[in-house]
Design a protein around this motif. Structure first.
Motif, PDB file in Angstrom:
ATOM      1  N   GLU A  64       8.142  11.100  -6.883  1.00 54.80           N
ATOM      2  CA  GLU A  64       9.378  10.766  -6.169  1.00 54.80           C
ATOM      3  C   GLU A  64       9.076  10.021  -4.870  1.00 54.80           C
ATOM      4  OE1 GLU A  64      13.241  12.965  -4.114  1.00 54.80           O
ATOM      5  OE2 GLU A  64      11.965  14.104  -5.479  1.00 54.80           O
ATOM      6  N   GLY A  65       8.072  10.452  -4.146  1.00 51.93           N
ATOM      7  CA  GLY A  65       7.691   9.791  -2.905  1.00 51.93           C
ATOM      8  C   GLY A  65       7.201   8.373  -3.133  1.00 51.93           C
ATOM      9  N   ALA A  85       9.069   5.055  -1.758  1.00 50.20           N
ATOM     10  CA  ALA A  85       8.315   4.118  -0.927  1.00 50.20           C
ATOM     11  C   ALA A  85       8.386   2.711  -1.505  1.00 50.20           C
ATOM     12  CB  ALA A  85       6.860   4.574  -0.809  1.00 50.20           C
ATOM     13  N   LEU A  86       8.197   2.578  -2.815  1.00 53.64           N
ATOM     14  CA  LEU A  86       8.248   1.259  -3.446  1.00 53.64           C
ATOM     15  C   LEU A  86       9.643   0.647  -3.345  1.00 53.64           C
ATOM     16  CD1 LEU A  86       6.010   1.763  -6.600  1.00 53.64           C
ATOM     17  CD2 LEU A  86       5.488   0.450  -4.542  1.00 53.64           C
ATOM     18  N   LEU A  87      10.677   1.458  -3.534  1.00 52.33           N
ATOM     19  CA  LEU A  87      12.045   0.937  -3.430  1.00 52.33           C
ATOM     20  C   LEU A  87      12.334   0.464  -2.015  1.00 52.33           C
ATOM     21  CD1 LEU A  87      14.037   3.436  -5.673  1.00 52.33           C
ATOM     22  CD2 LEU A  87      13.420   1.071  -6.199  1.00 52.33           C
ATOM     23  N   ASP A  88      11.871   1.206  -1.002  1.00 52.68           N
ATOM     24  CA  ASP A  88      12.069   0.790   0.384  1.00 52.68           C
ATOM     25  C   ASP A  88      11.349  -0.526   0.666  1.00 52.68           C
ATOM     26  OD1 ASP A  88      13.690   2.912   1.043  1.00 52.68           O
ATOM     27  OD2 ASP A  88      12.074   4.121   1.907  1.00 52.68           O
ATOM     28  N   ILE A  89      10.145  -0.653   0.147  1.00 56.43           N
ATOM     29  CA  ILE A  89       9.377  -1.877   0.356  1.00 56.43           C
ATOM     30  C   ILE A  89      10.041  -3.051  -0.365  1.00 56.43           C
ATOM     31  CG2 ILE A  89       7.169  -3.003  -0.142  1.00 56.43           C
ATOM     32  CD1 ILE A  89       5.904  -0.162   0.273  1.00 56.43           C
ATOM     33  N   ILE A 110       0.845  -1.188   0.000  1.00 52.70           N
ATOM     34  CA  ILE A 110       0.000   0.000   0.000  1.00 52.70           C
ATOM     35  C   ILE A 110       0.884   1.243   0.000  1.00 52.70           C
ATOM     36  CG2 ILE A 110      -1.765   1.297   1.236  1.00 52.70           C
ATOM     37  CD1 ILE A 110      -2.699  -1.353   2.424  1.00 52.70           C
ATOM     38  N   VAL A 111       0.599   2.144  -0.927  1.00 54.14           N
ATOM     39  CA  VAL A 111       1.342   3.394  -1.051  1.00 54.14           C
ATOM     40  C   VAL A 111       0.341   4.534  -0.932  1.00 54.14           C
ATOM     41  CG1 VAL A 111       2.789   4.796  -2.580  1.00 54.14           C
ATOM     42  CG2 VAL A 111       3.104   2.332  -2.507  1.00 54.14           C
TER      43      VAL A 111
END
Length: 79
Positions: free
Chosen positions: A64-65, A69-73, A56-57
């Motif tokens: 950019e956010g 967020a996706l890269l961190d997940i 979930i984003v």
């Protein structure tokens, strides 16, 4: 005198563009994960709900956010 290889620091330049975000979304959609953009006052995250893997984003994040967020997940999730 010992021989050793120096450590090499690799830096990856990320382009915060809509096409890059689309590529990340396609990568997730090819897996068994569900990607959802939802509105609300929360940080993005990943959860398993009734054996369904959901990412979930926050819908209101900038491009950019959303990418960050996706890269961190994706760092913590095995596709």
């Amino acid at each position: 005198m010992p021989i050793f290889a120096p450590y090499i620091l690799l830096t990856v330049m990320i382009k915060y563009t809509t096409p890059f975000l689309t590529k990340l979304e396609e990568l997730i959609n090819e897996s068994d994960h569900v990607l959802r953009y939802e509105k609300g006052n929360f940080k993005s995250g990943y959860c398993v709900l009734k054996d369904q893997k959901i990412i979930i984003v926050n819908k209101f994040y900038t491009t950019e956010g959303k990418i960050n967020a996706l890269l961190d997940i994706l760092k913590n999730v095995a596709l």
